[in-house]
Design a protein around this motif. Structure first.
Motif, PDB file in Angstrom:
ATOM      1  N   ARG A  12       0.844  -1.190   0.000  1.00 38.14           N
ATOM      2  CA  ARG A  12       0.000   0.000   0.000  1.00 38.14           C
ATOM      3  C   ARG A  12       0.881   1.241   0.000  1.00 38.14           C
ATOM      4  N   VAL A  14       0.806   5.701   0.652  1.00 36.89           N
ATOM      5  CA  VAL A  14       0.128   6.932   1.059  1.00 36.89           C
ATOM      6  C   VAL A  14       1.118   8.081   0.913  1.00 36.89           C
ATOM      7  N   THR A  18      -1.483  13.679   2.010  1.00 41.84           N
ATOM      8  CA  THR A  18      -2.748  13.062   2.418  1.00 41.84           C
ATOM      9  C   THR A  18      -2.828  12.958   3.934  1.00 41.84           C
ATOM     10  N   LEU A  19      -1.725  12.556   4.564  1.00 42.53           N
ATOM     11  CA  LEU A  19      -1.675  12.468   6.026  1.00 42.53           C
ATOM     12  C   LEU A  19      -1.845  13.844   6.659  1.00 42.53           C
ATOM     13  N   LYS A  22      -5.486  14.992   6.564  1.00 44.62           N
ATOM     14  CA  LYS A  22      -6.310  14.332   7.579  1.00 44.62           C
ATOM     15  C   LYS A  22      -6.104  14.955   8.959  1.00 44.62           C
ATOM     16  N   GLU A  25      -7.800  18.305   9.155  1.00 44.70           N
ATOM     17  CA  GLU A  25      -9.247  18.126   9.323  1.00 44.70           C
ATOM     18  C   GLU A  25      -9.601  17.909  10.790  1.00 44.70           C
ATOM     19  N   ASN A  49       0.348   0.433  11.283  1.00 39.20           N
ATOM     20  CA  ASN A  49      -0.609   1.165  10.458  1.00 39.20           C
ATOM     21  C   ASN A  49      -0.912   2.520  11.096  1.00 39.20           C
ATOM     22  N   CYS A  51       0.219   6.754  11.973  1.00 41.19           N
ATOM     23  CA  CYS A  51       0.957   7.994  11.815  1.00 41.19           C
ATOM     24  C   CYS A  51       0.675   8.802  13.075  1.00 41.19           C
ATOM     25  N   ILE A  63      -3.357   8.817  13.691  1.00 40.37           N
ATOM     26  CA  ILE A  63      -4.316   8.484  12.643  1.00 40.37           C
ATOM     27  C   ILE A  63      -3.841   7.209  11.978  1.00 40.37           C
ATOM     28  N   ASN A  64      -4.768   6.528  11.296  1.00 43.07           N
ATOM     29  CA  ASN A  64      -4.388   5.342  10.536  1.00 43.07           C
ATOM     30  C   ASN A  64      -3.545   5.767   9.338  1.00 43.07           C
ATOM     31  N   PHE A  66      -2.954   3.854   6.612  1.00 42.12           N
ATOM     32  CA  PHE A  66      -3.695   3.431   5.425  1.00 42.12           C
ATOM     33  C   PHE A  66      -5.155   3.237   5.820  1.00 42.12           C
ATOM     34  N   ASP A  67      -6.041   3.688   4.944  1.00 39.42           N
ATOM     35  CA  ASP A  67      -7.483   3.505   5.205  1.00 39.42           C
ATOM     36  C   ASP A  67      -7.902   2.079   5.060  1.00 39.42           C
TER      37      ASP A  67
END
Length: 67
Positions: A12, A14, A18-19, A22, A25, A49, A51, A63-64, A66-67
């Protein structure tokens, strides 16, 4: 100079931005303003998995990766 930073693990991928998006947010959802972020540090642990992050050396979270 344009750069891109990716984390790849277990097939995977990322991107750093993107991190960061998130985390921003979550920051805003807690009633804060983006302009108040002076320092953002990311600690990536693919084997969990996760961050982990700190904002302004005061707020921390996870946070995760990877989703």
């Amino acid at each position: 100079m344009k750069t891109a930073f990716y984390v790849e693990s277990y097939g995977r991928q990322v991107e750093e931005k993107t991190l960061i998006a998130k985390i921003k947010e979550l920051w805003v959802a807690d009633g804060n303003k983006i302009k108040d972020i002076k320092e953002l540090n990311l600690y990536v642990k693919p084997e969990e998995n996760a961050c982990y992050y700190t904002i302004n050396e005061e707020v921390s979270g996870r946070i995760n990766l990877f989703d």
